[in-house]
Design an enzyme around this catalytic site. Structure first.
Site, short mmCIF file in Angstrom:
data_model
loop_
_atom_site.label_atom_id
_atom_site.label_comp_id
_atom_site.label_asym_id
_atom_site.label_seq_id
_atom_site.Cartn_x
_atom_site.Cartn_y
_atom_site.Cartn_z
N CYS A 87 -4.76 2.29 -3.76
CA CYS A 87 -3.56 2.85 -3.10
C CYS A 87 -2.35 1.92 -3.26
O CYS A 87 -1.52 1.81 -2.34
CB CYS A 87 -3.80 3.14 -1.63
SG CYS A 87 -5.02 4.41 -1.37
N GLN A 108 -4.36 -4.67 7.29
CA GLN A 108 -5.38 -5.65 6.87
C GLN A 108 -5.30 -6.92 7.72
O GLN A 108 -6.32 -7.51 8.09
CB GLN A 108 -5.22 -6.02 5.39
CG GLN A 108 -5.41 -4.87 4.41
CD GLN A 108 -6.84 -4.32 4.40
OE1 GLN A 108 -7.79 -4.99 4.75
NE2 GLN A 108 -6.99 -3.06 3.99
N ASP A 155 3.27 -4.11 8.26
CA ASP A 155 2.06 -3.32 8.09
C ASP A 155 0.88 -4.27 8.31
O ASP A 155 0.53 -5.06 7.43
CB ASP A 155 2.05 -2.72 6.67
CG ASP A 155 0.75 -2.02 6.35
OD1 ASP A 155 -0.19 -2.05 7.18
OD2 ASP A 155 0.65 -1.45 5.25
N LYS A 172 -10.25 0.00 10.56
CA LYS A 172 -10.45 -1.21 9.76
C LYS A 172 -10.82 -2.39 10.66
O LYS A 172 -11.26 -3.43 10.20
CB LYS A 172 -9.20 -1.55 8.97
CG LYS A 172 -8.89 -0.51 7.89
CD LYS A 172 -7.77 -0.94 7.00
CE LYS A 172 -7.16 0.20 6.24
NZ LYS A 172 -7.87 0.55 5.02
N HIS A 200 0.87 -1.17 0.00
CA HIS A 200 0.00 0.00 0.00
C HIS A 200 0.92 1.24 0.00
O HIS A 200 2.01 1.20 0.57
CB HIS A 200 -0.84 -0.06 1.28
CG HIS A 200 -1.90 0.97 1.40
ND1 HIS A 200 -1.64 2.27 1.76
CD2 HIS A 200 -3.24 0.90 1.22
CE1 HIS A 200 -2.78 2.95 1.82
NE2 HIS A 200 -3.76 2.14 1.48
N1 PMP Z 1 -1.67 -0.49 4.74
C1 PMP Z 1 -2.62 -1.23 4.19
C2 PMP Z 1 -2.30 -2.63 3.75
C3 PMP Z 1 -3.90 -0.71 4.03
O1 PMP Z 1 -4.85 -1.45 3.46
C4 PMP Z 1 -4.15 0.62 4.47
C5 PMP Z 1 -5.52 1.25 4.30
N2 PMP Z 1 -6.12 1.03 3.08
C6 PMP Z 1 -3.12 1.34 5.06
C7 PMP Z 1 -1.89 0.75 5.18
C8 PMP Z 1 -3.31 2.75 5.53
O2 PMP Z 1 -4.23 2.85 6.56
P1 PMP Z 1 -4.79 4.25 7.02
O3 PMP Z 1 -5.34 4.91 5.79
O4 PMP Z 1 -5.86 3.93 8.00
O5 PMP Z 1 -3.67 5.02 7.61
#
Ligand code: PMP
Length: 400
Positions: free
Chosen positions: A358, A199, A196, A222, A119
């Site tokens: 993203c 998910q 990270d 999430k 991401h």
């Molecule tokens: N890493 C992953 C794998 C994600 O799916 C996301 C959110 N889509 C993020 C990081 C970023 O999270 P946040 O927008 O809540 O900071």
């Protein structure tokens, strides 16, 4: 056969969305909240908000206690120590905190390894760090299933690797990454390891003593909690390497006009007023989740996921990206642009995500300009998926 979710009624927004003829299948982006979280937020604001760690009065003491209770609950959830849990404003802000807080450790020629499926939140902070320090970003390639190719990764992670930053579960491909081997190898090379968990944390309980990463990040929103709150876990010796990054508020130990000293983790990394209500709400989420039968949740999610994958593979011209293990599936349809599919699903009240998710470099690597993603949560049932498939079939009839 209809598969209900035993937990659906705990989430009032699902019924509200249904009254608006909306079927919510964009859970990897954010989730709906259980009543317990709404109650906790309402209780905090309804009984007297107060700032934490600074006021001696009763509302301040109560807010601080509730705030610190959540830190204990997060620590218990991850099998960590409360002192290892830093509250941030989300996974993205936790990763940026790391990329600035560890900056001093990097010199020209050092390497930072990330995977090809990250991401942007776990790519851009490292890319910018590499630029600031003249370090090199090494991209770990994927295998045909959409997992980091272990054989190649082990060759690419070497003595110059100062840091490895990888997702636990891909937000595009739904694949678990081979973390134990990767992390062990990186550690043996002397690299710091960042996972990270944005998910991954949503699906199953993860014991960080077993995972053995140096840092782990996730976002509350999430995991059925409020937005604006993130968690950064750090192993003790890793936290000691982190320099203070943002300044102000109760992160200071002694302040003077020309120089100041700062607290260690966790408070030293929580500059300014933290997201108090959100943190308290996250505590309520974890309390709610802890009461569920984890095996039943996992079985429910696995069964819905199977239903989703079968439905997609039964339809002609649909290509699922990678081999998703859980929670979601991203796909493209031959001859139809993903934006057109998204449009017609939206028209029919199906909330799924379309685009690059993203992870633009990954989509580019797959030679795609976008994909549709259906992502599941514990409150979804098989009717949600059936409505999605009905809308898809109807739409495709018109588009093809
Ligand atoms: N890493 C992953 C794998 C994600 O799916 C996301 C959110 N889509 C993020 C990081 C970023 O999270 P946040 O927008 O809540 O900071």
């Amino acid at each position: 056969m209809f598969q209900p979710s035993p937990w659906r009624a705990d989430f009032p927004a699902i019924a509200a969305l249904q009254r608006q003829h909306q079927t919510y299948l964009d859970n990897a982006a954010t989730t709906q909240k259980p009543q317990a979280v709404l109650d906790a937020l309402s209780h905090y604001y309804g009984h007297g908000a107060a700032n934490v760690h600074r006021a001696q009065h009763l509302p301040g003491a109560l807010a601080t206690q509730a705030f610190e209770d959540t830190r204990n609950k997060v620590a218990a959830w991850l099998n960590a120590d409360p002192q290892q849990i830093i509250f941030t404003h989300g996974a993205t802000s936790a990763l940026n905190l790391l990329a600035y807080g560890l900056e001093q450790d990097f010199q020209a020629g050092d390497e930072i390894a990330v995977s090809a499926l990250e991401h942007h939140a776990n790519l851009l902070p490292w890319q910018q760090l590499a630029r600031r320090r003249n370090a090199r970003l090494v991209i770990l390639p994927l295998d045909a299933h959409g997992r980091i190719d272990l054989e190649q990764a082990l060759q690419l992670i070497g003595p110059r690797t100062r840091l490895l930053a990888v997702s636990q579960l891909s937000n595009v491909l739904g694949t678990w990454q081979p973390l134990p081997s990767l992390l062990a190898h990186a550690r043996a090379q002397g690299a710091l390891t960042v996972v990270d968990g944005a998910q991954g944390v949503v699906h199953g309980r993860h014991d960080l003593q077993q995972l053995e990463c140096d840092f782990y990040v996730f976002s509350s929103h999430k995991l059925y909690g409020p937005d604006g709150v993130g968690v950064l876990y750090g192993r003790d010796r890793a936290l000691q390497r982190l320099r203070h990054w943002q300044f102000g508020g109760e992160m200071v130990q002694i302040a003077d006009y020309q120089a100041s000293s700062f607290r260690p983790a966790p408070l030293g990394f929580e500059a300014g007023t933290p997201p108090i209500a959100g943190v308290i709400g996250l505590g309520a989420t974890l309390e709610y989740l802890a009461k569920l039968d984890a095996n039943a949740v996992a079985a429910h999610e696995a069964s819905l996921h199977g239903y989703l994958l079968r439905g997609l593979s039964d339809r002609e011209g649909i290509r699922v990206l990678g081999t998703p293990d859980t929670a979601l599936a991203s796909f493209v349809i031959e001859g139809v642009h993903n934006a057109d599919i998204a449009h017609m699903l939206t028209e029919q009240g199906i909330a799924v995500r379309a685009g690059h998710h993203c992870a633009m470099p990954l989509l580019k690597r797959l030679d795609l300009d976008g994909a549709i993603r259906v992502s599941l949560a514990l409150y979804n049932d098989s009717d949600d998926l059936q409505r999605f498939f009905d809308a898809l079939d109807q739409g495709l009839e018109l588009l093809r």
